[in-house]
Scaffold this motif. Structure first.
Motif, PDB file in Angstrom:
ATOM      1  N   ILE A 166     -27.566  44.073 -31.911  1.00 33.83           N
ATOM      2  CA  ILE A 166     -27.860  43.028 -30.601  1.00 33.83           C
ATOM      3  C   ILE A 166     -25.699  43.570 -30.322  1.00 33.83           C
ATOM      4  O   ILE A 166     -25.916  43.166 -29.528  1.00 33.83           O
ATOM      5  N   SER A 167     -25.687  43.156 -32.189  1.00 32.39           N
ATOM      6  CA  SER A 167     -23.704  42.606 -31.751  1.00 32.39           C
ATOM      7  C   SER A 167     -23.387  44.499 -30.859  1.00 32.39           C
ATOM      8  O   SER A 167     -22.127  43.098 -30.681  1.00 32.39           O
ATOM      9  N   THR A 168     -23.675  45.127 -31.458  1.00 34.16           N
ATOM     10  CA  THR A 168     -22.808  46.055 -30.325  1.00 34.16           C
ATOM     11  C   THR A 168     -23.607  46.896 -29.220  1.00 34.16           C
ATOM     12  O   THR A 168     -23.113  47.804 -28.858  1.00 34.16           O
ATOM     13  N   GLU A 169     -24.901  46.136 -29.076  1.00 39.90           N
ATOM     14  CA  GLU A 169     -25.457  46.841 -28.092  1.00 39.90           C
ATOM     15  C   GLU A 169     -25.696  48.146 -27.960  1.00 39.90           C
ATOM     16  O   GLU A 169     -25.767  49.087 -26.943  1.00 39.90           O
ATOM     17  N   THR A 170     -26.285  48.419 -29.092  1.00 41.60           N
ATOM     18  CA  THR A 170     -27.274  49.766 -29.312  1.00 41.60           C
ATOM     19  C   THR A 170     -28.923  50.136 -29.749  1.00 41.60           C
ATOM     20  O   THR A 170     -29.207  48.547 -29.730  1.00 41.60           O
ATOM     21  N   SER A 171     -29.389  51.167 -29.178  1.00 43.62           N
ATOM     22  CA  SER A 171     -30.683  50.722 -29.282  1.00 43.62           C
ATOM     23  C   SER A 171     -31.531  50.686 -31.302  1.00 43.62           C
ATOM     24  O   SER A 171     -30.716  51.468 -32.156  1.00 43.62           O
ATOM     25  N   ILE A 172     -32.065  49.389 -31.281  1.00 51.01           N
ATOM     26  CA  ILE A 172     -32.656  49.129 -32.701  1.00 51.01           C
ATOM     27  C   ILE A 172     -32.915  50.523 -32.936  1.00 51.01           C
ATOM     28  O   ILE A 172     -33.410  50.817 -33.959  1.00 51.01           O
ATOM     29  N   GLY A 173     -34.257  51.042 -31.934  1.00 52.48           N
ATOM     30  CA  GLY A 173     -35.368  52.308 -32.263  1.00 52.48           C
ATOM     31  C   GLY A 173     -34.433  52.680 -32.948  1.00 52.48           C
ATOM     32  O   GLY A 173     -34.951  53.699 -33.963  1.00 52.48           O
ATOM     33  N   ARG A 174     -33.318  53.469 -32.713  1.00 51.47           N
ATOM     34  CA  ARG A 174     -32.664  54.616 -33.158  1.00 51.47           C
ATOM     35  C   ARG A 174     -31.926  54.050 -33.848  1.00 51.47           C
ATOM     36  O   ARG A 174     -31.259  55.235 -35.380  1.00 51.47           O
ATOM     37  N   LEU A 175     -31.070  52.759 -34.047  1.00 50.28           N
ATOM     38  CA  LEU A 175     -30.756  52.306 -36.143  1.00 50.28           C
ATOM     39  C   LEU A 175     -31.786  52.689 -36.963  1.00 50.28           C
ATOM     40  O   LEU A 175     -31.575  52.973 -37.878  1.00 50.28           O
ATOM     41  N   PHE A 176     -33.079  51.974 -36.605  1.00 42.59           N
ATOM     42  CA  PHE A 176     -34.163  52.243 -37.503  1.00 42.59           C
ATOM     43  C   PHE A 176     -33.947  53.285 -37.621  1.00 42.59           C
ATOM     44  O   PHE A 176     -34.483  53.863 -38.958  1.00 42.59           O
ATOM     45  N   ILE A 177     -34.641  54.331 -37.459  1.00 41.66           N
ATOM     46  CA  ILE A 177     -34.583  55.790 -37.618  1.00 41.66           C
ATOM     47  C   ILE A 177     -33.749  56.703 -38.413  1.00 41.66           C
ATOM     48  O   ILE A 177     -34.090  57.727 -39.210  1.00 41.66           O
ATOM     49  N   ALA A 178     -32.242  56.517 -38.043  1.00 41.84           N
ATOM     50  CA  ALA A 178     -30.996  56.474 -38.675  1.00 41.84           C
ATOM     51  C   ALA A 178     -30.811  56.333 -40.023  1.00 41.84           C
ATOM     52  O   ALA A 178     -30.124  57.378 -41.161  1.00 41.84           O
ATOM     53  N   GLY A 179     -31.410  54.947 -40.405  1.00 41.02           N
ATOM     54  CA  GLY A 179     -31.342  54.574 -41.776  1.00 41.02           C
ATOM     55  C   GLY A 179     -32.624  54.843 -42.342  1.00 41.02           C
ATOM     56  O   GLY A 179     -32.702  54.949 -43.663  1.00 41.02           O
ATOM     57  N   ALA A 180     -33.410  55.473 -42.342  1.00 41.33           N
ATOM     58  CA  ALA A 180     -35.065  55.632 -42.785  1.00 41.33           C
ATOM     59  C   ALA A 180     -34.437  57.340 -44.180  1.00 41.33           C
ATOM     60  O   ALA A 180     -34.464  56.906 -45.096  1.00 41.33           O
ATOM     61  N   VAL A 181     -33.915  58.090 -43.282  1.00 43.19           N
ATOM     62  CA  VAL A 181     -33.427  59.506 -44.336  1.00 43.19           C
ATOM     63  C   VAL A 181     -32.282  59.140 -45.247  1.00 43.19           C
ATOM     64  O   VAL A 181     -32.553  59.422 -46.303  1.00 43.19           O
ATOM     65  N   PRO A 182     -31.349  57.852 -44.840  1.00 39.49           N
ATOM     66  CA  PRO A 182     -30.301  57.865 -46.229  1.00 39.49           C
ATOM     67  C   PRO A 182     -31.071  56.632 -46.974  1.00 39.49           C
ATOM     68  O   PRO A 182     -30.725  57.290 -48.071  1.00 39.49           O
ATOM     69  N   GLY A 183     -31.839  56.286 -46.595  1.00 36.54           N
ATOM     70  CA  GLY A 183     -32.659  55.147 -47.469  1.00 36.54           C
ATOM     71  C   GLY A 183     -32.921  56.083 -48.400  1.00 36.54           C
ATOM     72  O   GLY A 183     -33.580  55.863 -49.819  1.00 36.54           O
ATOM     73  N   VAL A 184     -33.797  56.550 -47.953  1.00 39.18           N
ATOM     74  CA  VAL A 184     -34.721  58.311 -48.730  1.00 39.18           C
ATOM     75  C   VAL A 184     -33.693  58.852 -49.645  1.00 39.18           C
ATOM     76  O   VAL A 184     -34.092  59.426 -50.696  1.00 39.18           O
ATOM     77  N   MET A 185     -32.652  58.782 -49.330  1.00 44.42           N
ATOM     78  CA  MET A 185     -31.275  59.644 -50.081  1.00 44.42           C
ATOM     79  C   MET A 185     -30.749  59.182 -51.151  1.00 44.42           C
ATOM     80  O   MET A 185     -31.137  59.168 -52.482  1.00 44.42           O
ATOM     81  N   LEU A 186     -31.096  57.293 -50.953  1.00 45.82           N
ATOM     82  CA  LEU A 186     -30.413  56.814 -52.132  1.00 45.82           C
ATOM     83  C   LEU A 186     -30.959  56.458 -52.801  1.00 45.82           C
ATOM     84  O   LEU A 186     -30.856  56.852 -54.053  1.00 45.82           O
TER      85      LEU A 186
END
Length: 449
Positions: A166-186
């Protein structure tokens, strides 16, 4: 007064207020209002209320209380207990398996609740006493849960990603997907360090020589196989709900607010049906916890917006942005400076406040340096995760201290520091291989995002 001097005085005043225990939202709002009135007169009071409420007028913010309600329904039910028992059933005989199962439980619970404090509290209440019974060092027992809890703001669905979107007017769905693999990596990096720490401590199933009590505990797990499998079955419906929510978001079936509302209703219904939470008291607790956290986050967002408005009105943000953009340095050196800034900010401020205040300022700089905004969202979030397990704020550290008051805060901190280094390694890997965060969004949603 020039913008640089104004900025320094505002930062000093903010830290003084936080140091004396002023709530973050009140400190941000109070300093911003005082700065505006001193520099532009009492007329600014007429705009305060308008700016305050306008900052919360975005329909996308509806998703925040809904996801928080969804997380509260999961956190207030025995879901964490069942997750822990199910993973312990399968990983209990792996070297350091009990600690690894705690991290696994934190990863899954983070996806269910989206909250780092809730994850640390729910899994820690069960896992830390059990690990200490089996001889695990206090540092390993506390550190793995504190670090595992931080995954709550990265693994989707994540409230902080919604705020960033919301703060950067970017796609929330795309942000969710972007966090999935790095989350598993961590999570895998955390497990690798836990396995190494347990081996260095000198044990296999337990870091200390196996005692009769520990052997008896393992016998109990085998005898209760049927009960543990039933626990796994009870957890599965919640995992299905989260999967459906993510599918609805990624597939364009529903907006984040619609998906969050459906998820909150389904998780609340499952908690009532699966765990027979028919009484008024547990339902009241769920609503109270969700309301309290939602109001806290919304208040921080509104006051952070006023703070950002004050900095912009006094030309402080523009001056800082121009100074950073004017640095004639390699873009990776620039990214290193930004990372250091975010890391320090995360030491003192909660993730939501940092994102609301800094993301709109940093985004143009990131884009000018040709960095991907969704990749940067993951980098930013991991920096803020480090702040959750490092002083002076270190929210997860104090949650663990509350769960296990007889463990020294020093031991909790020392046990968590290696996991903070794992996060630093994760940032380095993401900088070396940005596709870790970008390939899955590009695969699912295309490269036009």
């Amino acid at each position: 007064m020039d913008p640089v001097t104004s900025g320094i005085l505002i930062v000093i005043a903010l830290f003084i207020l936080m140091a004396i225990g002023t709530p973050i939202a009140f400190a941000l709002g109070g300093v911003a209002l005082a700065a505006l009135v001193m520099n532009r007169g009492m007329i600014e009071l007429t705009y305060f209320g308008e700016t305050f409420f306008a900052s919360l007028a975005s329909f996308g913010f509806v998703a925040i209380p809904m996801f928080i309600l969804m997380g509260a329904a999961v956190a207030s039910s025995p879901t964490g207990r069942d997750l822990y028992r199910s993973l312990d059933l399968w990983l209990g005989r792996v070297p350091g398996g009990l600690a690894i199962s705690n991290i696994g439980a934190c990863s899954i619970f983070a996806a269910l609740s989206g909250s780092s404090p809730a994850t640390s509290a729910a899994i820690g209440k069960l896992g830390i006493p059990e690990m200490r019974k089996r001889g695990y060092p206090d540092g390993v027992a506390a550190g793995c849960v504190a670090a595992g809890g931080t995954l709550g703001i990265l693994i989707p669905p994540s409230v902080t990603m919604i705020v960033y979107g919301i703060s950067t007017e970017t796609s929330i769905g795309r942000l969710f997907i972007a966090g999935a693999v790095p989350g598993v990596m961590l999570a895998l990096l955390f497990m690798a360090w836990t396995l190494l720490a347990c081996r260095l401590a000198g044990g296999y199933h337990s870091p200390n020589p196996v005692t009769e009590a520990a052997e008896q505990l393992r016998e109990n797990v085998r005898e209760n196989l049927d009960q543990n499998l039933k626990a796994l079955i009870r957890v599965l419906p919640f995992l299905v709900v989260v999967s459906l929510i993510l599918f609805a978001l990624y597939g364009g079936v529903a907006t984040p607010s619609e998906a969050a509302g459906a998820g909150a209703f389904l998780c609340l219904a499952l908690a009532i049906i699966v765990y027979r939470m028919w009484q008024l008291k547990p339902l009241t607790t769920i609503m109270r916890d969700a309301l309290r956290e939602s109001v806290m986050i919304m208040l921080i967002i509104a006051c952070a917006e006023i703070f950002a408005y004050a900095l912009s009105s006094l030309f402080i943000t523009q001056t800082v942005a121009e100074a950073i953009a004017g640095l004639e340095v390699n873009r990776w050196v620039l990214m290193g400076i930004i990372n250091l800034f975010l890391l320090i900010a995360g030491f003192f401020l909660p993730p939501v406040a940092v994102i609301v205040m800094t993301a709109p300022i940093l985004l143009p700089i990131i884009l000018a340096a040709n960095f991907d905004p969704y990749w940067f969202a993951v980098i930013l979030t991991i920096n803020l995760e480090i702040g959750l397990i490092t002083p002076p704020v270190g929210l997860n550290l104090f949650i663990i201290k509350g769960i296990a008051p007889d463990i020294a805060l020093r031991d909790i901190l020392l046990g968590s520091l290696p996991y903070a280094l794992c996060m630093v390694l994760g940032i380095v890997l993401l900088c070396m291989f940005p596709s870790i965060a970008t390939w899955l969004p590009d695969l699912i949603m295309g490269t036009g995002g």
